[in-house]
Design a protein around this motif. Structure first.
Motif, PDB file in Angstrom:
ATOM      1  N   ALA A   1      -5.182   0.842  -9.112  1.00  0.00           N
ATOM      2  CA  ALA A   1      -4.364   2.054  -8.910  1.00  0.00           C
ATOM      3  C   ALA A   1      -2.906   1.702  -9.190  1.00  0.00           C
ATOM      4  O   ALA A   1      -2.453   0.613  -8.841  1.00  0.00           O
ATOM      5  N   PRO A   2      -2.161   2.612  -9.825  1.00  0.00           N
ATOM      6  CA  PRO A   2      -0.776   2.283 -10.192  1.00  0.00           C
ATOM      7  C   PRO A   2       0.213   2.496  -9.052  1.00  0.00           C
ATOM      8  O   PRO A   2       0.171   3.527  -8.378  1.00  0.00           O
ATOM      9  N   PRO A   3       1.131   1.537  -8.862  1.00  0.00           N
ATOM     10  CA  PRO A   3       2.215   1.775  -7.912  1.00  0.00           C
ATOM     11  C   PRO A   3       3.289   2.676  -8.525  1.00  0.00           C
ATOM     12  O   PRO A   3       3.310   2.882  -9.737  1.00  0.00           O
ATOM     13  N   GLU A   4       4.178   3.203  -7.695  1.00  0.00           N
ATOM     14  CA  GLU A   4       5.198   4.149  -8.169  1.00  0.00           C
ATOM     15  C   GLU A   4       6.192   3.477  -9.110  1.00  0.00           C
ATOM     16  O   GLU A   4       6.656   4.065 -10.079  1.00  0.00           O
ATOM     17  N   SER A   5       6.496   2.188  -8.837  1.00  0.00           N
ATOM     18  CA  SER A   5       7.522   1.519  -9.628  1.00  0.00           C
ATOM     19  C   SER A   5       7.042   1.288 -11.060  1.00  0.00           C
ATOM     20  O   SER A   5       5.850   1.363 -11.343  1.00  0.00           O
TER      21      SER A   5
ATOM     22  N   HIS B   1       0.817  -1.218   0.000  1.00  0.00           N
ATOM     23  CA  HIS B   1       0.000   0.000   0.000  1.00  0.00           C
ATOM     24  C   HIS B   1       0.849   1.265   0.000  1.00  0.00           C
ATOM     25  O   HIS B   1       0.418   2.308  -0.504  1.00  0.00           O
ATOM     26  N   GLU B   2       2.042   1.179   0.556  1.00  0.00           N
ATOM     27  CA  GLU B   2       2.939   2.335   0.588  1.00  0.00           C
ATOM     28  C   GLU B   2       3.373   2.752  -0.823  1.00  0.00           C
ATOM     29  O   GLU B   2       3.749   3.892  -1.052  1.00  0.00           O
ATOM     30  N   THR B   3       3.325   1.808  -1.764  1.00  0.00           N
ATOM     31  CA  THR B   3       3.882   2.122  -3.085  1.00  0.00           C
ATOM     32  C   THR B   3       2.876   2.746  -4.054  1.00  0.00           C
ATOM     33  O   THR B   3       3.266   3.130  -5.156  1.00  0.00           O
ATOM     34  N   PHE B   4       1.599   2.840  -3.669  1.00  0.00           N
ATOM     35  CA  PHE B   4       0.679   3.500  -4.601  1.00  0.00           C
ATOM     36  C   PHE B   4       1.085   4.967  -4.767  1.00  0.00           C
ATOM     37  O   PHE B   4       1.390   5.652  -3.792  1.00  0.00           O
TER      38      PHE B   4
END
Ligand code: 13P
Ligand code: SF4
Length: 330
Positions: free
Chosen positions: A272-276, A193-196
């Motif tokens: 939802a897209p993650p940052e990576s 969840h931190e990476t969204f």
């Protein structure tokens, strides 16, 4: 051969050949009924495991189901803390987890010795601990909560009661905003969840201007502030089911889309897209469970969840408080 010898403790799962001609789905169904076993699965399991499950739910729903089942064996297709909670509630039952390595990055941020020292620094605080924690950490807590029940539980405490909340700092910060309570927070996060990414979420939202954003409260505030609805996995599922047909951008582990698609095929569901760079938001712990490991686990009744009885008894008290204080929560 006793079942326990088949689960190589170093591996954490039964490592035996599976006949490639076997219909694993039929075999799992057969073993469930032959052994009076129930299969409980979390939404973050692969779709095939969800389809085989007797119950698919969020952490609170799964704990309730585990507490109420008459089955002799509980096979938990989820992560370790979920299976452990089932064992705490059912000491007389066999609780199996297909792969004991299926942990939780969030629970791992909170080792019991450091948590005990943290609690000692705040001796007058009521310790509310998220269910994503080890049995040893639960044993140090006053009340356990889930994402579906946390705000409801906090609101039942007197307004001047100081609260320590662990281990998720994002959920904790969200609860402070929701309840207006000033809580001391443990500094843990979930790697999924931190990476969204807020930046990518806004881009996706601009591409789908009519879409509603549904988010799990383990996401960062930067993501949650754009959400039309924040809730547990079951609550997100229910929201989309009851408010469709519509377009939803879903900020939680993508396994939940399976039930959401089945509930309302008219909905358009966008992860939802993650940052990576990679567009996958799968929990690497949850995904350690596979159909093959599930079959072997049922067949050999291993690996089994065990814990010290003294820890179990101490952890049971705050879990029972959660069950009582969550009555009425869906
Ligand atoms: P839920 O209780 O909302 O299903 O959450 C469990 C979890 O692990 C979220 O990452
Ligand atoms: Fe733990 Fe995050 Fe996986 Fe949930 S998604 S089980 S909080 S690591």
């Amino acid at each position: 051969m006793p079942a326990s010898t088949l689960a190589n403790p170093a591996l954490g799962f039964v490592d035996a050949p599976v006949d490639s001609g076997l219909d694993l789905y039929a075999e799992i169904e057969r073993l469930k009924s032959a052994k009076n076993a129930i299969l409980l699965a979390h939404y973050y399991q692969e779709s095939a495991i969800q389809d085989l499950a007797d119950f698919v739910g969020d952490s609170l729903g799964l704990a309730r189901e585990a507490a109420n089942t008459d089955a002799e064996i509980i096979v938990f297709a989820g992560v370790h803390f979920m299976a452990e909670t089932a064992k705490i509630l059912n000491p007389e039952k066999t609780v199996l987890l297909p792969d004991l390595n299926a942990g939780c990055s969030l629970a791992d941020t909170c080792p019991p010795d450091k948590f005990e020292a943290f609690c000692e620094q705040h001796p007058d605080h009521t310790v509310i601990t998220y269910v994503n924690s080890s049995a040893a950490v639960k044993a140090l807590s006053d009340i356990i909560c889930t994402s579906s029940s946390a705000a409801h539980i906090i609101e039942q405490l007197p307004e001047d009661e100081p609260i320590l909340f662990a281990p998720d700092r994002n959920l904790g910060a969200y609860l402070i905003r929701e309840t207006g309570r000033d809580m001391v927070l443990w500094d843990g996060v979930c790697i999924v969840h931190e990476t969204f990414s807020e930046r990518k979420l806004l881009r996706r939202s601009a591409e789908h201007p009519d879409a509603e954003i549904l988010a799990h409260p383990e996401c960062r505030d930067a993501v949650l502030q754009h959400a039309d609805f924040v809730g547990s996995t079951s609550q997100i599922r229910r929201y989309a089911r009851d408010n469709g047909p519509a377009t939803f951008i879903v900020a939680t582990e993508e396994g939940i889309l399976h039930q959401m698609e089945k509930d309302n095929p008219g909905n358009t569901l966008i992860p939802a897209p993650p940052e990576s760079g990679c567009n996958c938001s799968q929990c690497p712990h949850m995904r350690l469970n596979t159909i093959e490991k599930l079959y072997l686990c049922l067949e050999h009744e291993a690996p089994e969840i065990t814990m010290e009885e003294s820890v179990r008894q101490q952890a049971l008290v705050p879990i029972q408080r959660m069950m009582e204080m969550s009555a009425g929560i869906k």
